[in-house]
Design a protein around this motif. Structure first.
Motif, PDB file in Angstrom:
ATOM      1  N   ILE A  68      24.200  -1.922  35.984  1.00 37.06           N
ATOM      2  CA  ILE A  68      25.517  -1.343  36.246  1.00 37.06           C
ATOM      3  C   ILE A  68      26.277  -2.196  37.253  1.00 37.06           C
ATOM      4  CG2 ILE A  68      26.681   0.686  37.242  1.00 37.06           C
ATOM      5  CD1 ILE A  68      24.395   2.370  36.149  1.00 37.06           C
ATOM      6  N   ASN A  69      27.583  -2.313  37.009  1.00 33.86           N
ATOM      7  CA  ASN A  69      28.475  -3.051  37.914  1.00 33.86           C
ATOM      8  C   ASN A  69      27.942  -4.439  38.257  1.00 33.86           C
ATOM      9  OD1 ASN A  69      29.979  -0.720  37.943  1.00 33.86           O
ATOM     10  ND2 ASN A  69      29.167  -0.013  39.904  1.00 33.86           N
ATOM     11  N   VAL A  70      27.844  -5.257  37.244  1.00 28.63           N
ATOM     12  CA  VAL A  70      27.290  -6.592  37.441  1.00 28.63           C
ATOM     13  C   VAL A  70      28.415  -7.617  37.555  1.00 28.63           C
ATOM     14  CG1 VAL A  70      25.711  -8.344  36.546  1.00 28.63           C
ATOM     15  CG2 VAL A  70      25.306  -5.923  36.049  1.00 28.63           C
ATOM     16  N   TYR A  71      28.471  -8.277  38.709  1.00 29.70           N
ATOM     17  CA  TYR A  71      29.466  -9.334  38.893  1.00 29.70           C
ATOM     18  C   TYR A  71      28.867 -10.642  38.397  1.00 29.70           C
ATOM     19  CZ  TYR A  71      32.580 -12.695  41.075  1.00 29.70           C
ATOM     20  OH  TYR A  71      33.453 -13.728  41.289  1.00 29.70           O
ATOM     21  N   ASP A  84      31.069  -3.383  33.715  1.00 28.08           N
ATOM     22  CA  ASP A  84      30.734  -2.011  34.108  1.00 28.08           C
ATOM     23  C   ASP A  84      29.270  -1.697  33.848  1.00 28.08           C
ATOM     24  OD1 ASP A  84      33.288  -1.437  34.941  1.00 28.08           O
ATOM     25  OD2 ASP A  84      33.895  -0.538  33.039  1.00 28.08           O
ATOM     26  N   GLU A  85      28.819  -1.985  32.639  1.00 31.45           N
ATOM     27  CA  GLU A  85      27.448  -1.633  32.290  1.00 31.45           C
ATOM     28  C   GLU A  85      26.947  -2.562  31.185  1.00 31.45           C
ATOM     29  OE1 GLU A  85      27.166   2.573  32.612  1.00 31.45           O
ATOM     30  OE2 GLU A  85      25.441   2.663  31.271  1.00 31.45           O
ATOM     31  N   ILE A  86      25.732  -3.013  31.325  1.00 33.96           N
ATOM     32  CA  ILE A  86      25.103  -3.838  30.286  1.00 33.96           C
ATOM     33  C   ILE A  86      23.857  -3.099  29.818  1.00 33.96           C
ATOM     34  CG2 ILE A  86      24.171  -6.111  29.702  1.00 33.96           C
ATOM     35  CD1 ILE A  86      25.409  -7.058  32.436  1.00 33.96           C
ATOM     36  N   LEU A  87      23.770  -2.885  28.503  1.00 34.08           N
ATOM     37  CA  LEU A  87      22.599  -2.229  27.936  1.00 34.08           C
ATOM     38  C   LEU A  87      21.783  -3.277  27.192  1.00 34.08           C
ATOM     39  CD1 LEU A  87      24.432   0.882  26.436  1.00 34.08           C
ATOM     40  CD2 LEU A  87      23.314   0.713  28.666  1.00 34.08           C
ATOM     41  N   PHE A  88      20.524  -3.394  27.560  1.00 32.75           N
ATOM     42  CA  PHE A  88      19.641  -4.355  26.907  1.00 32.75           C
ATOM     43  C   PHE A  88      18.829  -3.600  25.860  1.00 32.75           C
ATOM     44  CE2 PHE A  88      20.673  -5.995  31.048  1.00 32.75           C
ATOM     45  CZ  PHE A  88      20.942  -7.335  30.801  1.00 32.75           C
ATOM     46  N   LEU A  89      18.831  -4.102  24.642  1.00 30.72           N
ATOM     47  CA  LEU A  89      18.241  -3.373  23.522  1.00 30.72           C
ATOM     48  C   LEU A  89      16.886  -3.946  23.119  1.00 30.72           C
ATOM     49  CD1 LEU A  89      21.403  -2.963  21.265  1.00 30.72           C
ATOM     50  CD2 LEU A  89      20.772  -1.745  23.351  1.00 30.72           C
ATOM     51  N   LYS A  90      16.169  -3.101  22.374  1.00 25.71           N
ATOM     52  CA  LYS A  90      14.838  -3.479  21.927  1.00 25.71           C
ATOM     53  C   LYS A  90      14.847  -4.742  21.055  1.00 25.71           C
ATOM     54  CE  LYS A  90      10.851  -1.132  19.926  1.00 25.71           C
ATOM     55  NZ  LYS A  90      10.477  -0.009  19.066  1.00 25.71           N
ATOM     56  N   ASP A  91      15.937  -4.936  20.312  1.00 25.54           N
ATOM     57  CA  ASP A  91      16.000  -6.117  19.432  1.00 25.54           C
ATOM     58  C   ASP A  91      16.412  -7.393  20.187  1.00 25.54           C
ATOM     59  OD1 ASP A  91      18.698  -5.864  19.928  1.00 25.54           O
ATOM     60  OD2 ASP A  91      19.277  -5.480  17.860  1.00 25.54           O
ATOM     61  N   GLU A  92      16.367  -7.328  21.501  1.00 23.25           N
ATOM     62  CA  GLU A  92      16.640  -8.466  22.390  1.00 23.25           C
ATOM     63  C   GLU A  92      18.107  -8.884  22.396  1.00 23.25           C
ATOM     64  OE1 GLU A  92      13.790 -11.512  21.493  1.00 23.25           O
ATOM     65  OE2 GLU A  92      12.160 -10.366  22.402  1.00 23.25           O
ATOM     66  N   THR A  93      19.000  -8.002  21.933  1.00 23.55           N
ATOM     67  CA  THR A  93      20.425  -8.238  22.138  1.00 23.55           C
ATOM     68  C   THR A  93      20.878  -7.332  23.293  1.00 23.55           C
ATOM     69  OG1 THR A  93      21.156  -6.502  20.614  1.00 23.55           O
ATOM     70  CG2 THR A  93      20.769  -8.699  19.672  1.00 23.55           C
ATOM     71  N   ALA A  94      22.134  -7.483  23.660  1.00 18.64           N
ATOM     72  CA  ALA A  94      22.691  -6.611  24.703  1.00 18.64           C
ATOM     73  C   ALA A  94      24.066  -6.132  24.259  1.00 18.64           C
ATOM     74  CB  ALA A  94      22.798  -7.363  26.020  1.00 18.64           C
ATOM     75  N   VAL A  95      24.475  -4.990  24.747  1.00 15.93           N
ATOM     76  CA  VAL A  95      25.831  -4.510  24.474  1.00 15.93           C
ATOM     77  C   VAL A  95      26.549  -4.250  25.798  1.00 15.93           C
ATOM     78  CG1 VAL A  95      25.177  -3.429  22.276  1.00 15.93           C
ATOM     79  CG2 VAL A  95      25.281  -2.054  24.326  1.00 15.93           C
ATOM     80  N   ILE A  96      27.864  -4.346  25.710  1.00 16.97           N
ATOM     81  CA  ILE A  96      28.712  -4.132  26.885  1.00 16.97           C
ATOM     82  C   ILE A  96      29.252  -2.709  26.841  1.00 16.97           C
ATOM     83  CG2 ILE A  96      30.813  -4.903  28.081  1.00 16.97           C
ATOM     84  CD1 ILE A  96      28.734  -7.123  27.761  1.00 16.97           C
ATOM     85  N   LEU A  97      29.252  -2.051  27.949  1.00 16.11           N
ATOM     86  CA  LEU A  97      29.902  -0.739  28.055  1.00 16.11           C
ATOM     87  C   LEU A  97      31.020  -0.867  29.096  1.00 16.11           C
ATOM     88  CD1 LEU A  97      29.873   2.200  27.181  1.00 16.11           C
ATOM     89  CD2 LEU A  97      28.015   2.611  28.766  1.00 16.11           C
TER      90      LEU A  97
END
Ligand code: SF4
Length: 195
Positions: A68-71, A84-97
């Motif tokens: 959360i809140n990553v500069y 604001d938020e980075i979600l790291f997924l099981k398939d080794e990709t990430a999504v932005i929130l």
């Protein structure tokens, strides 16, 4: 010039009118406070972050970690910003929130997507993961989540825009005015701008 980085807001300024970059970076004339377009991110947004969407995305996306809140500042991309938020997924990709203190209007403003794509570039570089999706959370529409696909051409377009902005900054190129004269009416640079 190597250490100069721009922000997603600078890109939005550029998209509003390329001359903003020239006035800000080449002439050093800052803008007056004012809201020319609806990219308002109120303080209130931060209050929502710890309370919304906890289960929904986790279930849908198989989230294994989040930050959360990553500069992030990248000299290679010449870009910096706070995600604001980075979600790291099981398939080794990430999504932005990305949270917006705004209502969802059945239409995704281009500006929101522009920002998300830049965050995707920053996250990809920092964490060495592939980012091909983002979510915009509209906090004034009951935290409605709008899914955004981030395609390769979106990333390339974002890189091209950064190049265009640095052409103005480094070469002090005076850019063409926006073609939308309506924007000039309440522009903070209207008194010095040669139209
Ligand atoms: S006055 Fe018009 S052309 Fe000049 S910077 Fe403002 S929006 Fe751009």
């Amino acid at each position: 010039m190597n250490s100069v980085t721009i922000t997603p807001s600078d890109v939005l300024e550029y998209n509003f009118c390329p001359r903003f970059i020239y006035y800000m970076y080449c002439l050093g004339i800052s803008q007056h406070e004012g809201e020319r377009y609806k990219v308002v991110k109120g303080r209130e947004v931060h209050d929502y972050k710890s309370t919304v969407n906890k289960g929904y995305l986790r279930k849908k996306l198989e989230v294994i970690d989040k930050k959360i809140n990553v500069y992030i500042k990248s000299e290679k991309l010449r870009l910096r910003g706070e995600v604001d938020e980075i979600l790291f997924l099981k398939d080794e990709t990430a999504v932005i929130l990305d949270y917006k203190y705004a209502e969802y209007k059945e239409k995704l403003f281009t500006t929101y997507k522009t920002q998300i794509v830049q965050y995707a570039l920053l996250v990809q570089e920092k964490y060495d993961v592939f980012v091909n999706k983002g979510y915009i959370c509209f906090t004034r529409s009951d935290n409605y989540l709008h899914e955004v696909d981030i395609l390769l051409q979106d990333k390339q377009k974002a890189l091209d825009v950064i190049d265009e902005i640095f052409d103005i900054i480094v070469n002090e190129t005076y850019p063409k005015a926006t073609t939308s004269k309506a924007k000039c009416l309440d522009c903070c640079y209207r008194n010095i701008c040669v139209k």
